[in-house]
Write a protein that holds these residues in place. Sequence first.
Motif: not given
Length: 196
Positions: A89, A79, A82, A65-66, A99-102, A63
């Motif tokens: 995020c 996070r 998540d 985010l990661d 949403y950077s986690c998605s 992702t």
Amino acid sequence: MTVSRRDFLKSAGVTSLATAVTSAAVADAGAQTGPRVIGPGDVPVSLMVNGKRVDLRIEPRVTLLDAIRNRADLTGNKRVCDRGTCGACTMIVDGRTVYSCSTLAIEVQGKQIRTVDGLSTGNTLHPVQQAFCDVDALMCGFCTPGFVVATVALLEKYPNATPAQARRELDGNICRCGTFVRILEAAMTAKGVARG
Ligand code: FES
Ligand code: FES
């Protein structure tokens, strides 16, 4: 005509071999004409984060985010859930909050990505960050980076946002500590001051 068990097994073996070969041929043909497969191993991914190019080698499933937290070492955005429900995020991609986690990192190549890490200038906080400090718009702080980024996006869209517009634009973010009144106050304090 009678068919012995041996003859039956032989003919069944030939038939299944022929079927397997045909399936493999069809699969090969599909591989040649279908969409290009990327991964599952590391592939080169190039991101523009806070105005700087970041070149990574990551799996396509990673992702945004990661990739940014774990590989680009920009750990401002958090996070929390998540799963695209809390907004901690939140980043801005080509002017829109995500949403950077998605979001997959590989999907946002060639786009301008902004994180909370890139908002301040040296030791000078962005006006939205300053407003959050001034009105004490946080408790545990886990939601704060996402709210700050979402508020920056809000004020870039509506420089003189009304409380109703702020509520609507920030409704993708959740504060479990319940500091919504102060967050809204911070957004209203920063309006007219914060510019993109
Ligand atoms: S961590 Fe991405 S929405 Fe909660
Ligand atoms: S300040 Fe704790 S979740 Fe918002």
